[in-house]
Design a protein around this motif. Structure first.
Motif, PDB file in Angstrom:
ATOM      1  N   VAL A  94       4.698   7.086 -10.855  1.00 52.15           N
ATOM      2  CA  VAL A  94       6.278   7.026 -11.355  1.00 52.15           C
ATOM      3  C   VAL A  94       6.657   5.787 -12.015  1.00 52.15           C
ATOM      4  N   PHE A  95       5.614   4.579 -11.673  1.00 55.95           N
ATOM      5  CA  PHE A  95       5.964   3.245 -12.422  1.00 55.95           C
ATOM      6  C   PHE A  95       5.513   3.253 -13.870  1.00 55.95           C
ATOM      7  N   SER A  96       4.914   4.241 -14.145  1.00 58.18           N
ATOM      8  CA  SER A  96       4.300   4.693 -15.589  1.00 58.18           C
ATOM      9  C   SER A  96       5.615   5.424 -16.306  1.00 58.18           C
ATOM     10  N   THR A  97       6.463   6.001 -15.828  1.00 63.28           N
ATOM     11  CA  THR A  97       7.693   6.926 -16.142  1.00 63.28           C
ATOM     12  C   THR A  97       9.089   6.266 -15.996  1.00 63.28           C
ATOM     13  N   ARG A  98       9.916   6.856 -16.618  1.00 61.45           N
ATOM     14  CA  ARG A  98      11.472   6.478 -16.267  1.00 61.45           C
ATOM     15  C   ARG A  98      12.047   7.524 -15.540  1.00 61.45           C
ATOM     16  N   SER A  99      11.322   8.308 -14.579  1.00 65.64           N
ATOM     17  CA  SER A  99      11.905   9.114 -13.891  1.00 65.64           C
ATOM     18  C   SER A  99      13.301   8.466 -12.934  1.00 65.64           C
ATOM     19  N   PRO A 100      14.168   8.979 -12.794  1.00 61.03           N
ATOM     20  CA  PRO A 100      15.149   8.397 -11.908  1.00 61.03           C
ATOM     21  C   PRO A 100      14.583   8.428 -10.434  1.00 61.03           C
ATOM     22  N   HIS A 101      13.682   9.296 -10.090  1.00 59.90           N
ATOM     23  CA  HIS A 101      13.368   9.534  -8.684  1.00 59.90           C
ATOM     24  C   HIS A 101      12.186   8.581  -8.444  1.00 59.90           C
ATOM     25  N   ARG A 102      12.403   7.234  -7.502  1.00 61.50           N
ATOM     26  CA  ARG A 102      11.548   6.465  -7.533  1.00 61.50           C
ATOM     27  C   ARG A 102      11.902   5.471  -6.305  1.00 61.50           C
ATOM     28  N   PRO A 103      11.075   4.622  -5.970  1.00 65.75           N
ATOM     29  CA  PRO A 103      11.388   3.809  -4.562  1.00 65.75           C
ATOM     30  C   PRO A 103      12.827   2.972  -4.454  1.00 65.75           C
ATOM     31  N   ASN A 104      13.151   2.420  -5.646  1.00 65.76           N
ATOM     32  CA  ASN A 104      14.401   1.838  -5.741  1.00 65.76           C
ATOM     33  C   ASN A 104      14.961   2.231  -7.208  1.00 65.76           C
ATOM     34  N   PRO A 105      15.790   3.394  -6.983  1.00 70.24           N
ATOM     35  CA  PRO A 105      16.374   3.923  -8.092  1.00 70.24           C
ATOM     36  C   PRO A 105      17.314   3.281  -8.876  1.00 70.24           C
ATOM     37  N   ILE A 106      16.928   2.240  -9.796  1.00 74.39           N
ATOM     38  CA  ILE A 106      17.795   1.515 -10.562  1.00 74.39           C
ATOM     39  C   ILE A 106      17.758   2.025 -11.877  1.00 74.39           C
ATOM     40  N   PRO A 145       0.893  -1.200   0.075  1.00 75.76           N
ATOM     41  CA  PRO A 145      -0.063  -0.041   0.153  1.00 75.76           C
ATOM     42  C   PRO A 145       0.749   1.183   0.030  1.00 75.76           C
ATOM     43  N   THR A 146       1.994   1.209   0.492  1.00 75.11           N
ATOM     44  CA  THR A 146       3.022   2.330   0.379  1.00 75.11           C
ATOM     45  C   THR A 146       3.081   2.838  -0.828  1.00 75.11           C
ATOM     46  N   VAL A 147       3.101   1.910  -1.769  1.00 79.62           N
ATOM     47  CA  VAL A 147       3.482   2.539  -3.202  1.00 79.62           C
ATOM     48  C   VAL A 147       2.271   2.756  -4.151  1.00 79.62           C
ATOM     49  N   ALA A 148       1.069   2.765  -3.754  1.00 79.06           N
ATOM     50  CA  ALA A 148      -0.171   2.844  -4.320  1.00 79.06           C
ATOM     51  C   ALA A 148      -0.196   3.980  -5.322  1.00 79.06           C
ATOM     52  N   ALA A 149       0.268   5.215  -4.920  1.00 78.17           N
ATOM     53  CA  ALA A 149       0.152   6.307  -5.705  1.00 78.17           C
ATOM     54  C   ALA A 149       0.842   6.120  -7.109  1.00 78.17           C
ATOM     55  N   GLY A 150       1.958   5.531  -6.948  1.00 80.06           N
ATOM     56  CA  GLY A 150       2.954   4.943  -8.048  1.00 80.06           C
ATOM     57  C   GLY A 150       2.521   4.248  -9.092  1.00 80.06           C
ATOM     58  N   LEU A 151       1.307   3.451  -8.819  1.00 83.71           N
ATOM     59  CA  LEU A 151       0.574   2.797  -9.715  1.00 83.71           C
ATOM     60  C   LEU A 151      -0.516   3.061 -10.581  1.00 83.71           C
ATOM     61  N   GLY A 152      -0.826   4.286 -10.339  1.00 82.37           N
ATOM     62  CA  GLY A 152      -2.053   4.997 -10.806  1.00 82.37           C
ATOM     63  C   GLY A 152      -2.226   5.207 -12.248  1.00 82.37           C
TER      64      GLY A 152
END
Lengths: 137, 137
Positions: free
Chosen positions: B84-96, A40-47
């Motif tokens: 963020v998981f729909s983008t290639r932004s470097p800023h993300r929970p695990n910045p690989i 749930p902590t990353v829900a906003a990133g999945l939108g």
């Protein structure tokens, strides 16, 4: 090369694949549909993930060995050993799995995906879009 | 999602790019040639990399923020924020970072590569071949 970095999984794979020995080597070699279940902590990133999207899923292959630098390609012992960075072996110093999958359905914190060869319980690290034309990046 | 995992860099990027603000967003958008400099501890894994090879380089984007879940795509503030998981932004929970590059030259523990948009000093985590026909995997 000093320093280490901490990966924090954002989710897990739920798959009928349970034994790494049974998993296909690549997702297009017969992997069954599976789920990605997110925290749930990353829900906003999945939108903005939608059915039909082609995405790259990065996983931590937590059952892999990290002390392997040469392998027989595709596990075929009749072939000469190759440097691991020229292969897709899961066994490598940082066993990060890279999987191109298709989103079949979105259900809150769960994504149904095709073509994922990771076994049940595999930690998920990241999801990235496949790069399309520049406007879509 | 309990548990964390430790990444240990296998090398570093040596690049004329030093400021993330100057780095192109993707390697084919004008990145200069740069070097990957590997630790002697992984030398055996490099043995089959050759000039001309197309490889995927995984990096740890150590200057990125990890608390970002939505971003303006391509940094364009006129566009609505996206997960963020729909983008290639470097800023993300695990910045690989995931970079497709071409090997220009091999010099012991150093690989000269084209099309790498990572800045100088970026830790290298892994190198994988681009998947070709099944026999080449």
């Amino acid at each position: 090369m000093s320093g280490a970095y901490e990966l924090r999984p954002i989710g897990r794979v739920e798959s009928p694949l349970t034994d790494p020995a049974d998993a296909p080597r690549q997702g297009d070699e017969g992997a069954p549909p599976s789920w990605l279940v997110f925290s749930p902590t990353v829900a906003a990133g999945l939108g903005d993930l939608r059915p039909g999207a082609e995405v790259l899923v990065l996983t931590w292959l937590d059952r892999a060995r990290r002390d392997v630098l040469t392998v027989h390609p595709r596990g075929d012992r009749s072939r000469p050993e190759a440097g691991v960075f020229s292969t897709r072996s899961p066994h490598r110093p940082n066993p990060i799995g890279l999987h191109r999958v298709r989103v079949l359905a979105v259900d809150g914190l769960r994504l149904r995906v095709a073509d994922l060869e990771a076994v049940d319980g595999t930690p998920v690290l990241d999801v990235k879009p496949v790069l399309g034309p520049p406007d879509e990046r």
